[in-house]
Design a protein around this motif. Structure first.
Motif, mmCIF file in Angstrom:
data_model
loop_
_atom_site.group_PDB
_atom_site.id
_atom_site.type_symbol
_atom_site.label_atom_id
_atom_site.label_comp_id
_atom_site.label_asym_id
_atom_site.label_seq_id
_atom_site.Cartn_x
_atom_site.Cartn_y
_atom_site.Cartn_z
ATOM 1 N N GLY A 169 -91.475 -27.746 -35.166
ATOM 2 C CA GLY A 169 -91.610 -28.310 -35.762
ATOM 3 C C GLY A 169 -91.051 -27.682 -37.293
ATOM 4 N N PHE A 170 -90.232 -26.374 -37.142
ATOM 5 C CA PHE A 170 -89.618 -26.009 -37.968
ATOM 6 C C PHE A 170 -88.606 -26.583 -38.687
ATOM 7 C CE2 PHE A 170 -87.485 -21.882 -40.370
ATOM 8 C CZ PHE A 170 -88.229 -21.059 -40.551
ATOM 9 N N GLU A 171 -88.713 -27.112 -39.700
ATOM 10 C CA GLU A 171 -87.251 -27.517 -40.156
ATOM 11 C C GLU A 171 -86.082 -26.099 -40.336
ATOM 12 O OE1 GLU A 171 -84.882 -30.205 -41.016
ATOM 13 O OE2 GLU A 171 -87.356 -30.739 -41.112
ATOM 14 N N THR A 172 -85.351 -27.044 -39.891
ATOM 15 C CA THR A 172 -83.683 -26.272 -39.571
ATOM 16 C C THR A 172 -82.547 -26.742 -41.039
ATOM 17 O OG1 THR A 172 -82.907 -26.573 -37.736
ATOM 18 C CG2 THR A 172 -84.714 -24.573 -37.872
ATOM 19 N N ASN A 173 -81.811 -26.062 -40.829
ATOM 20 C CA ASN A 173 -80.927 -26.440 -41.436
ATOM 21 C C ASN A 173 -79.877 -27.832 -41.010
ATOM 22 O OD1 ASN A 173 -80.418 -25.438 -44.067
ATOM 23 N ND2 ASN A 173 -79.533 -23.490 -43.128
ATOM 24 N N ASN A 174 -79.902 -28.802 -41.252
ATOM 25 C CA ASN A 174 -79.421 -30.379 -40.236
ATOM 26 C C ASN A 174 -77.922 -29.347 -40.231
ATOM 27 O OD1 ASN A 174 -82.120 -31.679 -40.295
ATOM 28 N ND2 ASN A 174 -81.465 -32.585 -42.003
ATOM 29 N N LYS A 175 -76.785 -30.077 -39.350
ATOM 30 C CA LYS A 175 -76.012 -30.301 -39.050
ATOM 31 C C LYS A 175 -74.781 -31.058 -38.474
ATOM 32 C CE LYS A 175 -76.926 -26.408 -36.445
ATOM 33 N NZ LYS A 175 -77.904 -25.959 -37.804
ATOM 34 N N PHE A 176 -74.326 -31.921 -38.374
ATOM 35 C CA PHE A 176 -73.800 -33.321 -38.309
ATOM 36 C C PHE A 176 -72.254 -32.711 -37.901
ATOM 37 C CE2 PHE A 176 -76.813 -33.439 -41.684
ATOM 38 C CZ PHE A 176 -77.878 -34.445 -41.082
ATOM 39 N N GLU A 177 -72.323 -33.537 -36.941
ATOM 40 C CA GLU A 177 -70.382 -34.241 -36.078
ATOM 41 C C GLU A 177 -70.175 -35.579 -36.687
ATOM 42 O OE1 GLU A 177 -70.283 -33.746 -31.866
ATOM 43 O OE2 GLU A 177 -71.371 -31.975 -31.632
ATOM 44 N N ILE A 178 -68.833 -35.476 -37.383
ATOM 45 C CA ILE A 178 -68.360 -36.598 -37.825
ATOM 46 C C ILE A 178 -66.753 -36.862 -37.853
ATOM 47 C CG2 ILE A 178 -67.359 -37.629 -40.358
ATOM 48 C CD1 ILE A 178 -69.240 -35.919 -42.105
ATOM 49 N N LYS A 179 -67.623 -37.694 -36.831
ATOM 50 C CA LYS A 179 -66.088 -38.384 -35.919
ATOM 51 C C LYS A 179 -65.333 -39.575 -36.063
ATOM 52 C CE LYS A 179 -68.126 -36.195 -32.279
ATOM 53 N NZ LYS A 179 -68.537 -36.066 -30.398
ATOM 54 N N ASN A 180 -64.155 -39.680 -35.909
ATOM 55 C CA ASN A 180 -63.380 -41.223 -36.323
ATOM 56 C C ASN A 180 -63.619 -42.123 -35.136
ATOM 57 O OD1 ASN A 180 -61.512 -40.646 -33.692
ATOM 58 N ND2 ASN A 180 -60.179 -40.147 -35.386
ATOM 59 N N SER A 181 -63.540 -43.600 -34.648
ATOM 60 C CA SER A 181 -63.787 -44.369 -33.413
ATOM 61 C C SER A 181 -63.267 -43.759 -32.361
ATOM 62 C CB SER A 181 -62.962 -45.983 -33.883
ATOM 63 O OG SER A 181 -61.562 -45.848 -35.012
ATOM 64 N N LEU A 182 -62.223 -42.705 -32.417
ATOM 65 C CA LEU A 182 -61.739 -42.250 -30.911
ATOM 66 C C LEU A 182 -62.239 -41.192 -30.969
ATOM 67 C CD1 LEU A 182 -58.154 -42.740 -31.643
ATOM 68 C CD2 LEU A 182 -59.239 -44.401 -30.563
ATOM 69 N N GLY A 183 -63.400 -40.983 -31.041
ATOM 70 C CA GLY A 183 -64.337 -39.851 -30.678
ATOM 71 C C GLY A 183 -64.212 -38.273 -31.160
ATOM 72 N N GLN A 184 -63.020 -38.808 -32.194
ATOM 73 C CA GLN A 184 -62.613 -37.159 -32.370
ATOM 74 C C GLN A 184 -63.111 -36.856 -33.521
ATOM 75 O OE1 GLN A 184 -58.405 -38.916 -33.418
ATOM 76 N NE2 GLN A 184 -57.563 -37.924 -31.282
ATOM 77 N N MET A 185 -63.172 -35.433 -33.432
ATOM 78 C CA MET A 185 -63.616 -34.863 -34.616
ATOM 79 C C MET A 185 -62.799 -34.731 -36.467
ATOM 80 S SD MET A 185 -66.581 -32.930 -35.068
ATOM 81 C CE MET A 185 -67.042 -32.144 -33.659
ATOM 82 N N VAL A 186 -63.545 -35.123 -37.145
ATOM 83 C CA VAL A 186 -62.925 -35.094 -38.368
ATOM 84 C C VAL A 186 -63.524 -34.214 -39.119
ATOM 85 C CG1 VAL A 186 -62.383 -36.801 -40.098
ATOM 86 C CG2 VAL A 186 -62.850 -37.498 -38.060
ATOM 87 N N TYR A 187 -64.873 -34.271 -39.349
ATOM 88 C CA TYR A 187 -65.486 -33.180 -40.359
ATOM 89 C C TYR A 187 -66.778 -32.338 -39.745
ATOM 90 C CZ TYR A 187 -62.897 -35.503 -43.984
ATOM 91 O OH TYR A 187 -61.909 -35.394 -44.926
#
Length: 310
Positions: A123-141
């Protein structure tokens, strides 16, 4: 009669071979590895960066295998993204902040928050990390939160944060800044907002919350703080076991031009983690700056209504 060798400092007459000091034929120096005669006026090139530093590391697939890229964030934890296909880099565009060219070619964004095992178990809050992808599943950011431990665990979902948006080279192309606001919507000073910068330090838009007794409403603004679009959502507290759609509308709220969707991840994941999935749809010809502002609105909605809901 043999010719007498000239004294040092005198000019050589014709027929004499050039004389070198014995030091010129000595082995490499223990300090520089170069012959002694070559050390005069010579300096080893200094490194362009002050050695390796702690940070987030991304492994991207290249022609020669995987390349490790050191991201410009001073943290002790590393992110390794292997077997990840990145969206090909489009050519630069006029009047487009560097790094936002990717947004000009897409009309849909998929956002996946990475699950942190430490956070699930303790329950220890850590820095959030997000994968941002396009509709083809390719990573954008790749989006990485940058806040200190005390702020995350004391302020929780209402915490101020800096969210850094990085491309496949580890370059920070966008920065999202959210100031500290309490979660109450009874007073105008408590309304939420976020600033979108691209490149970092240059504001290109803002997202501000509009007061409403029960419905989430946001206004998307340009760099001059002029209202451009609206975001209107349902009563989040009354929605369960289904996707939640926040509609992107015109300023008069009559025309629907897109949506931000909080996707239902299943009972187990929703109950025990705060790792969320989002989808964003907008017109392909929408200005890239407003697409970036819409991305900022999605993250603001996540922290306002879904962060810490485990």
């Amino acid at each position: 009669m043999p010719m007498e060798a000239p004294r040092p400092g005198t000019h050589l007459p014709a027929g004499y071979a050039p004389q070198y000091p014995p030091a010129a034929f000595q082995g490499p120096s223990a300090q520089t590895g170069h012959p002694v005669a070559l050390q005069t006026g010579y300096q080893d090139p200094q490194p362009a960066y002050p050695g390796p530093q702690l940070g987030y590391t991304v492994a991207t697939a290249g022609s020669g295998g995987y390349n490790a890229t050191q991201l410009p964030i001073q943290r002790s934890q590393a992110i390794i993204l292997v077997n990840t296909q990145w969206m090909p880099a489009p050519p630069p565009l006029q009047n487009c902040p560097p790094g936002l060219e990717y947004l000009s070619q897409i009309d849909q964004i998929l956002i996946h928050q990475q699950t942190e095992l430490l956070e699930v178990l303790t329950g220890f809050e850590t820095n959030n990390k997000f994968e941002i992808k396009n509709s083809l599943g390719q990573m954008v950011y790749l989006a990485v939160e940058d806040t200190d431990c005390c702020t995350r665990n004391c302020c929780e979902a209402a915490r101020p944060f800096t969210l850094r948006i990085l491309d496949n080279l580890g370059q920070e192309v966008m920065t999202l800044e959210r100031p500290l606001r309490c979660s109450s919507c009874c007073f105008p000073c408590c309304l939420q907002e976020i600033e979108i910068q691209a490149p970092p330090g240059v504001p290109i838009g803002y997202v501000t919350q509009n007061w409403h007794p029960c419905l989430p409403k946001l206004t998307l603004q340009n760099e001059k703080k002029e209202n451009v679009l609206k975001v209107v959502g349902p009563c989040v507290a009354c929605t369960c076991c289904t996707d939640i759609d926040f509609e992107i509308r015109s300023l008069d709220e009559q025309s629907r031009i897109g949506k931000i969707s909080k996707q239902w991840s299943g009972c187990v994941k929703e109950a025990f983690t705060d790792s969320d999935n989002f989808g964003i749809q907008f017109p392909l010809d929408l200005d890239v700056k407003m697409k970036a502002v819409t991305l900022g609105a999605c993250f603001l909605l996540d922290y306002m209504f879904f962060e810490g809901c485990e």
